[in-house]
Design an enzyme around this catalytic site. Structure first.
Site, PDB file in Angstrom:
ATOM      1  N   TYR A  52       0.831  -1.219   0.000  1.00  0.00           N
ATOM      2  CA  TYR A  52       0.000   0.000   0.000  1.00  0.00           C
ATOM      3  C   TYR A  52       0.861   1.264   0.000  1.00  0.00           C
ATOM      4  O   TYR A  52       0.450   2.292  -0.551  1.00  0.00           O
ATOM      5  CB  TYR A  52      -1.008  -0.017   1.153  1.00  0.00           C
ATOM      6  CG  TYR A  52      -2.098  -1.031   0.902  1.00  0.00           C
ATOM      7  CD1 TYR A  52      -3.152  -0.733   0.043  1.00  0.00           C
ATOM      8  CD2 TYR A  52      -2.042  -2.302   1.464  1.00  0.00           C
ATOM      9  CE1 TYR A  52      -4.135  -1.669  -0.237  1.00  0.00           C
ATOM     10  CE2 TYR A  52      -3.018  -3.249   1.199  1.00  0.00           C
ATOM     11  CZ  TYR A  52      -4.062  -2.936   0.342  1.00  0.00           C
ATOM     12  OH  TYR A  52      -5.023  -3.865   0.048  1.00  0.00           O
ATOM     13  N   GLN A  87     -15.553   2.995  -5.061  1.00  0.00           N
ATOM     14  CA  GLN A  87     -14.881   1.840  -4.460  1.00  0.00           C
ATOM     15  C   GLN A  87     -13.370   2.062  -4.475  1.00  0.00           C
ATOM     16  O   GLN A  87     -12.609   1.265  -3.951  1.00  0.00           O
ATOM     17  CB  GLN A  87     -15.195   0.570  -5.264  1.00  0.00           C
ATOM     18  CG  GLN A  87     -16.662   0.228  -5.307  1.00  0.00           C
ATOM     19  CD  GLN A  87     -16.946  -0.831  -6.364  1.00  0.00           C
ATOM     20  OE1 GLN A  87     -16.851  -2.015  -6.108  1.00  0.00           O
ATOM     21  NE2 GLN A  87     -17.274  -0.406  -7.562  1.00  0.00           N
ATOM     22  N   ASN A  88     -12.957   3.149  -5.112  1.00  0.00           N
ATOM     23  CA  ASN A  88     -11.519   3.390  -5.264  1.00  0.00           C
ATOM     24  C   ASN A  88     -10.909   3.928  -3.989  1.00  0.00           C
ATOM     25  O   ASN A  88     -11.539   4.679  -3.247  1.00  0.00           O
ATOM     26  CB  ASN A  88     -11.263   4.363  -6.415  1.00  0.00           C
ATOM     27  CG  ASN A  88     -11.641   3.761  -7.747  1.00  0.00           C
ATOM     28  OD1 ASN A  88     -11.813   2.544  -7.842  1.00  0.00           O
ATOM     29  ND2 ASN A  88     -11.774   4.583  -8.757  1.00  0.00           N
ATOM     30  N   ASP A  90      -7.983   5.570  -4.294  1.00  0.00           N
ATOM     31  CA  ASP A  90      -7.211   6.752  -4.710  1.00  0.00           C
ATOM     32  C   ASP A  90      -8.021   8.017  -4.417  1.00  0.00           C
ATOM     33  O   ASP A  90      -9.195   7.952  -4.065  1.00  0.00           O
ATOM     34  CB  ASP A  90      -6.812   6.654  -6.195  1.00  0.00           C
ATOM     35  CG  ASP A  90      -8.008   6.728  -7.140  1.00  0.00           C
ATOM     36  OD1 ASP A  90      -8.838   7.644  -6.999  1.00  0.00           O
ATOM     37  OD2 ASP A  90      -8.122   5.864  -8.047  1.00  0.00           O
ATOM     38  N   HIS A 105     -14.652   1.938   0.300  1.00  0.00           N
ATOM     39  CA  HIS A 105     -13.576   0.989   0.599  1.00  0.00           C
ATOM     40  C   HIS A 105     -12.351   1.661   1.211  1.00  0.00           C
ATOM     41  O   HIS A 105     -11.252   1.112   1.167  1.00  0.00           O
ATOM     42  CB  HIS A 105     -13.177   0.215  -0.665  1.00  0.00           C
ATOM     43  CG  HIS A 105     -14.233  -0.735  -1.140  1.00  0.00           C
ATOM     44  ND1 HIS A 105     -14.253  -1.310  -2.390  1.00  0.00           N
ATOM     45  CD2 HIS A 105     -15.339  -1.211  -0.512  1.00  0.00           C
ATOM     46  CE1 HIS A 105     -15.312  -2.088  -2.510  1.00  0.00           C
ATOM     47  NE2 HIS A 105     -15.987  -2.044  -1.391  1.00  0.00           N
ATOM     48  N   CYS A 113      -5.759   3.260  12.886  1.00  0.00           N
ATOM     49  CA  CYS A 113      -5.037   2.739  14.045  1.00  0.00           C
ATOM     50  C   CYS A 113      -5.798   1.549  14.615  1.00  0.00           C
ATOM     51  O   CYS A 113      -6.948   1.691  15.049  1.00  0.00           O
ATOM     52  CB  CYS A 113      -4.872   3.821  15.113  1.00  0.00           C
ATOM     53  SG  CYS A 113      -4.028   3.184  16.572  1.00  0.00           S
ATOM     54  N   LEU A 198     -15.722  -0.400 -19.922  1.00  0.00           N
ATOM     55  CA  LEU A 198     -14.985  -0.867 -21.101  1.00  0.00           C
ATOM     56  C   LEU A 198     -15.692  -2.047 -21.760  1.00  0.00           C
ATOM     57  O   LEU A 198     -15.685  -2.205 -22.976  1.00  0.00           O
ATOM     58  CB  LEU A 198     -13.577  -1.269 -20.654  1.00  0.00           C
ATOM     59  CG  LEU A 198     -12.461  -1.244 -21.682  1.00  0.00           C
ATOM     60  CD1 LEU A 198     -12.419   0.076 -22.435  1.00  0.00           C
ATOM     61  CD2 LEU A 198     -11.121  -1.508 -20.997  1.00  0.00           C
ATOM     62  N   GLU A 199     -16.315  -2.870 -20.923  1.00  0.00           N
ATOM     63  CA  GLU A 199     -17.037  -4.044 -21.430  1.00  0.00           C
ATOM     64  C   GLU A 199     -18.238  -4.266 -20.510  1.00  0.00           C
ATOM     65  O   GLU A 199     -18.232  -3.752 -19.391  1.00  0.00           O
ATOM     66  CB  GLU A 199     -16.110  -5.268 -21.384  1.00  0.00           C
ATOM     67  CG  GLU A 199     -15.759  -5.594 -19.960  1.00  0.00           C
ATOM     68  CD  GLU A 199     -14.438  -6.315 -19.782  1.00  0.00           C
ATOM     69  OE1 GLU A 199     -13.778  -6.611 -20.775  1.00  0.00           O
ATOM     70  OE2 GLU A 199     -14.100  -6.578 -18.623  1.00  0.00           O
TER      71      GLU A 199
END
Ligand code: NAD
Length: 231
Positions: A52, A87-88, A90, A105, A113, A198-199
């Site tokens: 991470y 859900q990212n 970043d 998430h 902590c 994308l799909e």
């Protein structure tokens, strides 16, 4: 018009942040069991911290793309009627300007902590086991929700999904629950559902509108439609 937008790793792909299910089911060369479960952390905490730490550094070196910017524009047009649920882990949505945002998430930019439960903002490495700024114990871990753990803010998210008129799913494979179930809930509650991916994803029910392509192209075009329709 109330809108909920659910985003996944695919929206950050064009910024240079790899997704994890596209290629081989590995996340940056590691099995999900090793780097995204409490058991993996117990087995090898240093490996997980280094993993991470590397993700945190990698994300700091990239920038939001046209899809993140388009969602920030959608918020400027719709204000509090829009909730972005990501859900990212970043921080590209907030760097693009989105404020009404839930990180279900967790976030790479925070530590958690294990001793006192504090969630301090964190932009350094955790591998040298620094002390918690609140309680002083050296038990910080990434503030990332691993498989088997409870995502954040589920009540707020479900209330918004139940009440929304439009539900959009962007750049997610639809294989991680509970997020993957939100389209069915939104649809059952009468929302119009749209997928930009994308799909076609693994969603259990068909979306009312499914568009296949790059988020960096599809999302700005979809946002234009909504903003124009609002007038
Ligand atoms: P996923 O990797 O399982 O699926 C990504 C989806 O995005 C796929 O369906 C793929 O077809 C689609 N996609 C790929 N590139 C795209 C593009 N340019 N435009 C549009 N769609 C594109 O991701 P997920 O469903 O979000 O689930 C993975 C879990 O992994 C999440 O819980 C997340 O926390 C974590 N993760 C996060 C990041 C991040 O924060 N950026 C990166 C990798 C994994």
């Amino acid at each position: 018009m109330r809108i909920v937008v659910l985003t996944g790793a695919g929206i950050s792909a064009e910024s240079g942040v790899p997704t994890f299910r596209d290629a081989d089911g590995l996340w940056e060369g590691h099995s999900v069991d090793d780097v995204a479960t409490p058991e993996g952390f117990e087995r090898d905490p240093d490996l997980v911290q280094r993993f991470y730490d590397a993700r945190r550094r990698a994300v700091a070196s990239v920038v939001p793309n046209a899809a993140h910017h388009a969602l920030a524009r959608l918020e400027r047009a719709f204000g509090d009627e829009l909730l972005v649920v990501t859900q990212n882990v970043d921080d590209l949505h907030e760097r693009a300007g989105t404020r009404n945002l839930v990180h279900m998430h967790g976030e790479l930019q925070r530590a958690l902590c294990a001793a006192c439960g504090a969630r301090p903002v964190w932009d350094a490495d955790l591998e040298p086991r620094p002390p918690c700024p609140v309680c002083g114990e050296r038990m910080l871990r990434p503030d990332v929700v691993w498989f088997g753990e409870m995502p954040y803010d589920l009540d707020r998210i479900e209330d918004a999904v139940v009440a929304c008129d439009v539900f959009a799913s962007i750049g997610t494979s639809g294989s991680v629950y509970p997020a993957a179930g939100y389209v069915a809930l939104a649809s059952a509650c009468g929302a119009w559902t749209v997928e930009l991916n994308l799909e076609p994803s693994d969603a259990l029910i068909p979306f009312d509108d499914a568009r296949a392509g790059w988020a960096g192209e599809l999302v700005p075009a979809w946002v234009d439609e909504l903003v124009t329709a609002r007038g």
